[in-house]
Design a protein around this motif. Sequence first.
Motif, PDB file in Angstrom:
ATOM      1  N   MET A  74       0.827  -1.203   0.000  1.00  0.00           N
ATOM      2  CA  MET A  74       0.000   0.000   0.000  1.00  0.00           C
ATOM      3  C   MET A  74       0.866   1.260   0.000  1.00  0.00           C
ATOM      4  O   MET A  74       0.598   2.223  -0.728  1.00  0.00           O
ATOM      5  CB  MET A  74      -0.924  -0.005   1.220  1.00  0.00           C
ATOM      6  CG  MET A  74      -1.782   1.246   1.362  1.00  0.00           C
ATOM      7  SD  MET A  74      -2.873   1.538  -0.061  1.00  0.00           S
ATOM      8  CE  MET A  74      -4.037   0.179   0.157  1.00  0.00           C
ATOM      9  N   LEU A  75       1.934   1.229   0.779  1.00  0.00           N
ATOM     10  CA  LEU A  75       2.807   2.398   0.867  1.00  0.00           C
ATOM     11  C   LEU A  75       3.651   2.583  -0.382  1.00  0.00           C
ATOM     12  O   LEU A  75       3.516   3.572  -1.112  1.00  0.00           O
ATOM     13  CB  LEU A  75       3.732   2.265   2.088  1.00  0.00           C
ATOM     14  CG  LEU A  75       3.202   2.712   3.444  1.00  0.00           C
ATOM     15  CD1 LEU A  75       4.228   2.418   4.523  1.00  0.00           C
ATOM     16  CD2 LEU A  75       2.874   4.196   3.440  1.00  0.00           C
ATOM     17  N   MET A  76       4.579   1.626  -0.623  1.00  0.00           N
ATOM     18  CA  MET A  76       5.588   1.785  -1.672  1.00  0.00           C
ATOM     19  C   MET A  76       5.006   1.533  -3.060  1.00  0.00           C
ATOM     20  O   MET A  76       5.496   2.090  -4.047  1.00  0.00           O
ATOM     21  CB  MET A  76       6.750   0.826  -1.413  1.00  0.00           C
ATOM     22  CG  MET A  76       8.029   1.209  -2.111  1.00  0.00           C
ATOM     23  SD  MET A  76       8.680   2.764  -1.502  1.00  0.00           S
ATOM     24  CE  MET A  76      10.247   2.813  -2.394  1.00  0.00           C
ATOM     25  N   GLY A  77       3.983   0.681  -3.143  1.00  0.00           N
ATOM     26  CA  GLY A  77       3.401   0.367  -4.436  1.00  0.00           C
ATOM     27  C   GLY A  77       2.306   1.336  -4.839  1.00  0.00           C
ATOM     28  O   GLY A  77       2.415   2.040  -5.844  1.00  0.00           O
ATOM     29  N   ALA A 161       7.422  11.690  -0.882  1.00  0.00           N
ATOM     30  CA  ALA A 161       8.651  11.590  -0.085  1.00  0.00           C
ATOM     31  C   ALA A 161       8.350  11.075   1.315  1.00  0.00           C
ATOM     32  O   ALA A 161       9.113  10.281   1.882  1.00  0.00           O
ATOM     33  CB  ALA A 161       9.337  12.950  -0.020  1.00  0.00           C
ATOM     34  N   CYS A 162       7.231  11.508   1.899  1.00  0.00           N
ATOM     35  CA  CYS A 162       6.839  11.022   3.230  1.00  0.00           C
ATOM     36  C   CYS A 162       6.596   9.519   3.222  1.00  0.00           C
ATOM     37  O   CYS A 162       7.014   8.796   4.137  1.00  0.00           O
ATOM     38  CB  CYS A 162       5.577  11.755   3.700  1.00  0.00           C
ATOM     39  SG  CYS A 162       5.800  13.514   4.019  1.00  0.00           S
ATOM     40  N   VAL A 163       5.909   9.040   2.183  1.00  0.00           N
ATOM     41  CA  VAL A 163       5.627   7.605   2.062  1.00  0.00           C
ATOM     42  C   VAL A 163       6.925   6.810   1.949  1.00  0.00           C
ATOM     43  O   VAL A 163       7.087   5.770   2.604  1.00  0.00           O
ATOM     44  CB  VAL A 163       4.712   7.351   0.841  1.00  0.00           C
ATOM     45  CG1 VAL A 163       4.655   5.867   0.518  1.00  0.00           C
ATOM     46  CG2 VAL A 163       3.306   7.874   1.116  1.00  0.00           C
ATOM     47  N   CYS A 170      10.230   1.753   8.629  1.00  0.00           N
ATOM     48  CA  CYS A 170       9.350   0.767   9.261  1.00  0.00           C
ATOM     49  C   CYS A 170       9.419  -0.627   8.642  1.00  0.00           C
ATOM     50  O   CYS A 170       9.047  -1.601   9.298  1.00  0.00           O
ATOM     51  CB  CYS A 170       7.908   1.264   9.218  1.00  0.00           C
ATOM     52  SG  CYS A 170       7.618   2.749  10.195  1.00  0.00           S
ATOM     53  N   PHE A 171       9.899  -0.749   7.400  1.00  0.00           N
ATOM     54  CA  PHE A 171       9.902  -2.056   6.751  1.00  0.00           C
ATOM     55  C   PHE A 171      11.307  -2.580   6.476  1.00  0.00           C
ATOM     56  O   PHE A 171      11.472  -3.552   5.750  1.00  0.00           O
ATOM     57  CB  PHE A 171       9.087  -2.005   5.460  1.00  0.00           C
ATOM     58  CG  PHE A 171       7.612  -1.831   5.689  1.00  0.00           C
ATOM     59  CD1 PHE A 171       6.807  -2.912   5.988  1.00  0.00           C
ATOM     60  CD2 PHE A 171       7.039  -0.571   5.663  1.00  0.00           C
ATOM     61  CE1 PHE A 171       5.452  -2.759   6.225  1.00  0.00           C
ATOM     62  CE2 PHE A 171       5.691  -0.399   5.898  1.00  0.00           C
ATOM     63  CZ  PHE A 171       4.885  -1.486   6.181  1.00  0.00           C
ATOM     64  N   CYS A 189       2.955  -7.412  -6.798  1.00  0.00           N
ATOM     65  CA  CYS A 189       1.745  -8.155  -7.183  1.00  0.00           C
ATOM     66  C   CYS A 189       0.553  -7.689  -6.352  1.00  0.00           C
ATOM     67  O   CYS A 189      -0.546  -7.478  -6.878  1.00  0.00           O
ATOM     68  CB  CYS A 189       1.973  -9.660  -7.011  1.00  0.00           C
ATOM     69  SG  CYS A 189       3.054 -10.399  -8.267  1.00  0.00           S
ATOM     70  N   LEU A 190       0.770  -7.520  -5.053  1.00  0.00           N
ATOM     71  CA  LEU A 190      -0.307  -7.016  -4.196  1.00  0.00           C
ATOM     72  C   LEU A 190      -0.699  -5.597  -4.582  1.00  0.00           C
ATOM     73  O   LEU A 190      -1.890  -5.264  -4.634  1.00  0.00           O
ATOM     74  CB  LEU A 190       0.138  -7.056  -2.729  1.00  0.00           C
ATOM     75  CG  LEU A 190       0.227  -8.435  -2.071  1.00  0.00           C
ATOM     76  CD1 LEU A 190       0.861  -8.325  -0.685  1.00  0.00           C
ATOM     77  CD2 LEU A 190      -1.157  -9.076  -1.971  1.00  0.00           C
ATOM     78  N   ALA A 191       0.294  -4.743  -4.859  1.00  0.00           N
ATOM     79  CA  ALA A 191       0.002  -3.359  -5.210  1.00  0.00           C
ATOM     80  C   ALA A 191      -0.795  -3.264  -6.508  1.00  0.00           C
ATOM     81  O   ALA A 191      -1.743  -2.467  -6.618  1.00  0.00           O
ATOM     82  CB  ALA A 191       1.303  -2.572  -5.333  1.00  0.00           C
TER      83      ALA A 191
END
Length: 306
Positions: A74-77, A161-163, A170-171, A189-191
Motif C-alpha cells: 500500500m505504501l511503496m506500491g 517523499a513522506c511515504v 518501518c519495513f 503483485c499485491l500493489a
Amino acid sequence: MNKIKPHLALLACNCIWAMDFPFYNLLLSHYIRPLALAEASLIATALISLVPLLWERAERIDRADIRKFLGAAMLMGVLRKVFLMYGLSETSPIDGSIIDTIVPILVLLLSVLLGLDRFTKLKVAGLLLGTGGAVAVVATGHASAHYHAQLWGNVLIFLCACVSSVYMVCFKKLVGKYRVTTVMRWLYCLAAIMLLPFSVGQLVHTDFGAMLRHALMPTLCVFLLQTYLPNILFNYSLRFVSSTVSSIYTYLQPVVAIAASVALRLDKLHFDTVVFALLIFLGVGMVLRSYAKQPSRPEEPAVKLH
C-alpha cells in the motif's frame, strides 16, 4: 568489495529513479492519465517479478508477515505511485526532484520519533535548514516563473517523499528477512491488485500504441526499467546499510533529473530553485557531519508493525 556493493546499488537505483521525473512527466503530458500510468507500471513490474520463479523456488512467507506485506504494498506500491503520478502531472520535473530530496531529513525525524535515533544540535540545525528549503520549493510552485509547476503538484511530491521515508524506516526488518526477489514479488503483485479497481477506467481508454509510436524510449524505460530494477537494487542495499545512509543517496536525483529535463526541454532551471536546493544540500551535509562526530553503533531494528 561486499561493503561497496550496497553503495553501488544505491548509486545506480537513485540515478535510475531520477529519470522518473522527466520520463513520467513526458508521458503524462501527452499520452496517459496518472492512475493508468501508475497501474500499468505496477502490472509490468509485477509480471517481471515473477520471472525469477523460473530458476528459484518460491520462498515461504510467515503468516504474520502477510499483513506487513500488505502495508508495504500500500505504501511503496500504491500510495507512492499515485502521489508521484498525480504530482508530476501538475508540477515540473526539476521542482519534483528537489522536493523528493527531503527524504533523508524525514527518515531522521521519523527515526527519532520512533526511538531509533536521537537529535543533536547539528542534526536539528540541518533538519530545519533542509525542511525550509523543501518547503520553499513547494511554496514557489505557484509562482509565474515556474510555469510548469503548481502548488498542489508539489504537495503531492512531498507526500510521496513522506511515504518513501516511512517505508525505509518501518519495513527495513521485513526487507532483511526475505530474498529481495520475494519482497519485490509480494509487494508489486499485491500493489497491482489493490490499485486495479480504481484505475481500470483510465487504463482501458489509454492509447498505448500512440505511446510506443511517438515516445518509445520513455515508455519502455517506464514499464521495463524504472520500477523493478531500481527497487530491487534499493531493497538489496537496505539489507546492509542504515535507513539514513540509504536515504542520503536521494540527493543524487536532482542532479540527474535536472540534466535530463533541461536536455529534453521539459523544464528550465530557475535561480530560486538553485538557492533552495543548496539549502537542502547544506542541511543534509550538517546531518551527515553530526553522524561523523558521534561514535558509530549498530542500527537498531526497525519498528515492528502490529
